[in-house]
Design a protein around this motif. Structure first.
Motif, PDB file in Angstrom:
ATOM      1  N   LEU A   7       0.834  -1.191   0.000  1.00 34.14           N
ATOM      2  CA  LEU A   7       0.000   0.000   0.000  1.00 34.14           C
ATOM      3  C   LEU A   7       0.874   1.249   0.000  1.00 34.14           C
ATOM      4  O   LEU A   7       1.782   1.373   0.826  1.00 34.14           O
ATOM      5  CB  LEU A   7      -0.891   0.034   1.243  1.00 34.14           C
ATOM      6  N   PRO A   8       0.604   2.203  -0.904  1.00 35.67           N
ATOM      7  CA  PRO A   8       1.318   3.480  -0.868  1.00 35.67           C
ATOM      8  C   PRO A   8       1.035   4.202   0.452  1.00 35.67           C
ATOM      9  O   PRO A   8       0.053   3.914   1.139  1.00 35.67           O
ATOM     10  CB  PRO A   8       0.720   4.252  -2.056  1.00 35.67           C
ATOM     11  N   LEU A   9       1.898   5.143   0.794  1.00 33.48           N
ATOM     12  CA  LEU A   9       1.797   5.843   2.077  1.00 33.48           C
ATOM     13  C   LEU A   9       0.436   6.491   2.281  1.00 33.48           C
ATOM     14  O   LEU A   9      -0.163   6.382   3.350  1.00 33.48           O
ATOM     15  CB  LEU A   9       2.897   6.913   2.179  1.00 33.48           C
ATOM     16  N   HIS A  10      -0.102   7.174   1.257  1.00 29.87           N
ATOM     17  CA  HIS A  10      -1.371   7.871   1.427  1.00 29.87           C
ATOM     18  C   HIS A  10      -2.546   6.916   1.600  1.00 29.87           C
ATOM     19  O   HIS A  10      -3.612   7.323   2.058  1.00 29.87           O
ATOM     20  CB  HIS A  10      -1.638   8.833   0.257  1.00 29.87           C
ATOM     21  N   MET A  11      -2.361   5.636   1.248  1.00 30.75           N
ATOM     22  CA  MET A  11      -3.400   4.643   1.506  1.00 30.75           C
ATOM     23  C   MET A  11      -3.204   3.984   2.872  1.00 30.75           C
ATOM     24  O   MET A  11      -4.157   3.528   3.488  1.00 30.75           O
ATOM     25  CB  MET A  11      -3.402   3.582   0.403  1.00 30.75           C
ATOM     26  N   ARG A  12      -1.961   3.960   3.336  1.00 28.20           N
ATOM     27  CA  ARG A  12      -1.700   3.426   4.671  1.00 28.20           C
ATOM     28  C   ARG A  12      -2.302   4.334   5.744  1.00 28.20           C
ATOM     29  O   ARG A  12      -2.777   3.864   6.770  1.00 28.20           O
ATOM     30  CB  ARG A  12      -0.187   3.306   4.901  1.00 28.20           C
ATOM     31  N   ILE A 112      -9.696  11.139   1.914  1.00 27.57           N
ATOM     32  CA  ILE A 112     -10.135  10.789   0.570  1.00 27.57           C
ATOM     33  C   ILE A 112      -8.977  10.278  -0.277  1.00 27.57           C
ATOM     34  O   ILE A 112      -9.158   9.465  -1.191  1.00 27.57           O
ATOM     35  CB  ILE A 112     -10.836  11.986  -0.109  1.00 27.57           C
ATOM     36  N   ALA A 113      -7.756  10.701   0.039  1.00 30.44           N
ATOM     37  CA  ALA A 113      -6.577  10.226  -0.693  1.00 30.44           C
ATOM     38  C   ALA A 113      -6.357   8.737  -0.483  1.00 30.44           C
ATOM     39  O   ALA A 113      -5.748   8.065  -1.319  1.00 30.44           O
ATOM     40  CB  ALA A 113      -5.341  11.000  -0.259  1.00 30.44           C
ATOM     41  N   SER A 114      -6.857   8.192   0.647  1.00 29.17           N
ATOM     42  CA  SER A 114      -6.684   6.765   0.909  1.00 29.17           C
ATOM     43  C   SER A 114      -7.462   5.911  -0.079  1.00 29.17           C
ATOM     44  O   SER A 114      -7.223   4.709  -0.211  1.00 29.17           O
ATOM     45  CB  SER A 114      -7.131   6.429   2.335  1.00 29.17           C
ATOM     46  N   MET A 115      -8.420   6.512  -0.787  1.00 24.88           N
ATOM     47  CA  MET A 115      -9.189   5.803  -1.803  1.00 24.88           C
ATOM     48  C   MET A 115      -8.520   5.898  -3.178  1.00 24.88           C
ATOM     49  O   MET A 115      -9.058   5.405  -4.165  1.00 24.88           O
ATOM     50  CB  MET A 115     -10.606   6.369  -1.885  1.00 24.88           C
ATOM     51  N   ALA A 177     -17.171   3.931 -10.815  1.00 20.48           N
ATOM     52  CA  ALA A 177     -17.984   3.591  -9.650  1.00 20.48           C
ATOM     53  C   ALA A 177     -17.580   2.245  -9.057  1.00 20.48           C
ATOM     54  O   ALA A 177     -17.404   2.108  -7.841  1.00 20.48           O
ATOM     55  CB  ALA A 177     -19.460   3.573 -10.033  1.00 20.48           C
ATOM     56  N   GLU A 178     -17.418   1.231  -9.912  1.00 24.68           N
ATOM     57  CA  GLU A 178     -17.044  -0.091  -9.409  1.00 24.68           C
ATOM     58  C   GLU A 178     -15.637  -0.081  -8.825  1.00 24.68           C
ATOM     59  O   GLU A 178     -15.356  -0.811  -7.867  1.00 24.68           O
ATOM     60  CB  GLU A 178     -17.174  -1.132 -10.518  1.00 24.68           C
ATOM     61  N   GLU A 179     -14.764   0.737  -9.381  1.00 23.78           N
ATOM     62  CA  GLU A 179     -13.400   0.821  -8.840  1.00 23.78           C
ATOM     63  C   GLU A 179     -13.369   1.558  -7.502  1.00 23.78           C
ATOM     64  O   GLU A 179     -12.621   1.174  -6.597  1.00 23.78           O
ATOM     65  CB  GLU A 179     -12.476   1.503  -9.849  1.00 23.78           C
ATOM     66  N   VAL A 180     -14.163   2.591  -7.363  1.00 26.67           N
ATOM     67  CA  VAL A 180     -14.239   3.316  -6.094  1.00 26.67           C
ATOM     68  C   VAL A 180     -14.730   2.380  -4.986  1.00 26.67           C
ATOM     69  O   VAL A 180     -14.179   2.361  -3.881  1.00 26.67           O
ATOM     70  CB  VAL A 180     -15.167   4.544  -6.214  1.00 26.67           C
ATOM     71  N   LEU A 181     -15.760   1.592  -5.286  1.00 25.43           N
ATOM     72  CA  LEU A 181     -16.313   0.685  -4.276  1.00 25.43           C
ATOM     73  C   LEU A 181     -15.379  -0.489  -3.969  1.00 25.43           C
ATOM     74  O   LEU A 181     -15.086  -0.772  -2.808  1.00 25.43           O
ATOM     75  CB  LEU A 181     -17.671   0.149  -4.730  1.00 25.43           C
ATOM     76  N   ARG A 238      -0.110  -0.378  -7.743  1.00 26.82           N
ATOM     77  CA  ARG A 238       1.119   0.031  -8.420  1.00 26.82           C
ATOM     78  C   ARG A 238       1.124   1.543  -8.720  1.00 26.82           C
ATOM     79  O   ARG A 238       2.139   2.217  -8.584  1.00 26.82           O
ATOM     80  CB  ARG A 238       1.282  -0.732  -9.731  1.00 26.82           C
ATOM     81  N   THR A 239      -0.015   2.056  -9.155  1.00 27.60           N
ATOM     82  CA  THR A 239      -0.084   3.475  -9.527  1.00 27.60           C
ATOM     83  C   THR A 239      -0.378   4.367  -8.328  1.00 27.60           C
ATOM     84  O   THR A 239      -0.041   5.547  -8.335  1.00 27.60           O
ATOM     85  CB  THR A 239      -1.165   3.709 -10.592  1.00 27.60           C
ATOM     86  N   GLY A 240      -1.039   3.807  -7.303  1.00 30.43           N
ATOM     87  CA  GLY A 240      -1.363   4.588  -6.119  1.00 30.43           C
ATOM     88  C   GLY A 240      -2.516   5.547  -6.302  1.00 30.43           C
ATOM     89  O   GLY A 240      -2.724   6.445  -5.485  1.00 30.43           O
ATOM     90  N   ASN A 241      -3.285   5.392  -7.398  1.00 30.59           N
ATOM     91  CA  ASN A 241      -4.444   6.268  -7.609  1.00 30.59           C
ATOM     92  C   ASN A 241      -5.583   5.503  -8.265  1.00 30.59           C
ATOM     93  O   ASN A 241      -5.390   4.408  -8.809  1.00 30.59           O
ATOM     94  CB  ASN A 241      -4.056   7.487  -8.457  1.00 30.59           C
ATOM     95  N   ILE A 242      -6.769   6.080  -8.213  1.00 31.22           N
ATOM     96  CA  ILE A 242      -7.970   5.436  -8.745  1.00 31.22           C
ATOM     97  C   ILE A 242      -8.200   5.745 -10.218  1.00 31.22           C
ATOM     98  O   ILE A 242      -8.945   5.048 -10.905  1.00 31.22           O
ATOM     99  CB  ILE A 242      -9.212   5.878  -7.923  1.00 31.22           C
ATOM    100  N   TRP A 243      -7.522   6.789 -10.721  1.00 31.53           N
ATOM    101  CA  TRP A 243      -7.823   7.279 -12.076  1.00 31.53           C
ATOM    102  C   TRP A 243      -7.450   6.272 -13.166  1.00 31.53           C
ATOM    103  O   TRP A 243      -8.227   6.038 -14.094  1.00 31.53           O
ATOM    104  CB  TRP A 243      -7.111   8.607 -12.310  1.00 31.53           C
TER     105      TRP A 243
END
Length: 340
Positions: A7-12, A112-115, A177-181, A238-243
């Motif tokens: 997990l990247p730091l902002h998700m930890r 919100i960054a943890s998502m 939406a499915e990725e956010v959930l 790997r990317t650390g983001n939802i986009w």
């Protein structure tokens, strides 16, 4: 060497040291959130049903003529598969995003960054995801064409530029939406208490299970959904983001239904660029009523995609993970150490 990403730091830094619930409780909570989200989506879809009924003279004629019970069931099925309702359903998935984000931020007290909702390189990551999503599904099409399982028949006569754009915008919402959930919410929530491998497996399993009610679902379809959920999870980490992963999911579905004219998880769309036909006796490769996601071509593509992500070395996330591993023991933060 194959190695799971951490997990990247902002998700930890999910919720100020909260270590999370037991995995069974996490799943029960998720399905409750999913149920509430589904109710919100149902309400948001009402305008689509209204448009479908009043824009189709044949439906209005059947209703006003006093159709029988059997006729009404056929009318309902026709409305459910209509373009206005399908597009409304895609846009209504905004309700899933809203409920998912509110639950994580307000009730779980997560940043919100943890998502994975971060500003850094959001546009670049999204564009890269669209390209990757198209390449992945194009590989599925090539496999099916090479095995004689499908044939591209040229431009579809039912193509409409306006409807096509609406589907594109709708799938941008639905895929995200499915990725956010499943990734932004569930994966990170489980990883607050359990190893990343457990979080990846559980959210991928749930991702497969929420498609159980789709038309034509099969055992191979569920296996492929599990594999796709695993790939999405690995790419997300790997990317650390939802986009990026949201864009891959969007383009995968959009390419299936609106570019190559194939069923999307059991739903056949009418507005496509290309018209394609499947070879009846080669469903092993191309799948059945559920679409290509129930075929072995998808199995091959997702296994290769998973291996590539595992081999992918992301210097930024790897360095961050290493720094966190060095820091955690000195801080004595048990919750942070459990996230490894």
């Amino acid at each position: 060497m194959l190695k799971l990403p951490t997990l990247p730091l902002h998700m930890r830094q999910t919720s100020k040291g909260q270590k999370g619930q037991n995995w069974l409780i996490e799943l029960l909570i998720f399905f409750l959130v999913f149920l509430v989200s589904g109710l919100v989506v149902g309400v948001l879809m009402i305008p689509g049903y209204v448009i479908a009924v009043f824009s189709d003279k044949s439906i209005m004629g059947q209703i006003t003529s006093g159709a029988g019970i059997q006729d009404y069931s056929q009318i309902a099925a026709h409305i459910e598969s209509s373009v206005p309702v399908t597009i409304a359903m895609l846009f209504a998935n905004a309700g899933l995003i809203l409920i998912g984000v509110l639950f994580c931020v307000v009730l779980q007290r997560r940043k919100i960054a943890s998502m994975g909702i971060v500003k850094e390189k959001a546009g670049t990551q999204y564009l890269a995801g669209l390209v990757i999503g198209f390449v992945l599904f194009a590989a599925v099409v090539l496999l099916n064409v090479a095995t004689g399982s499908m044939k591209l028949n040229g431009i579809s006569p039912g193509f409409s530029a306006g409807i096509f754009i609406l589907f594109a915008l709708g799938f941008m919402i639905q895929g995200m939406a499915e990725e956010v959930l499943c990734r932004g919410y569930l994966l990170v929530s489980v990883a607050r208490r359990y190893p990343v491998s457990v979080a990846i497996f559980l959210n991928s399993l749930v991702f497969a299970l929420i498609h159980l009610a789709n038309p034509g679902v099969s055992v191979l379809a569920l296996i492929n959904l599990l594999l796709s959920g695993t790939f999405f999870s690995l790419y997300f980490l790997r990317t650390g983001n939802i986009w990026g992963v949201g864009a891959i999911h969007t383009m995968w579905n959009f390419a299936q239904g609106n570019i190559f004219g194939m069923a999307v998880s059991g739903t056949q769309l009418s507005c496509t660029i290309f018209e394609s036909t499947a070879t009846p006796h080669k469903t092993f490769w191309i799948g059945g009523a559920f679409g290509p996601e129930s075929g072995f071509s998808c199995t091959v593509v997702f296994i290769v995609a998973i291996l590539l992500v595992l081999l992918w070395k992301n210097k930024k996330t790897d360095v961050t993970a290493h720094e966190n591993e060095e820091i955690s023991p000195r801080t004595g933060n048990e919750a942070d150490m459990r996230l490894r």
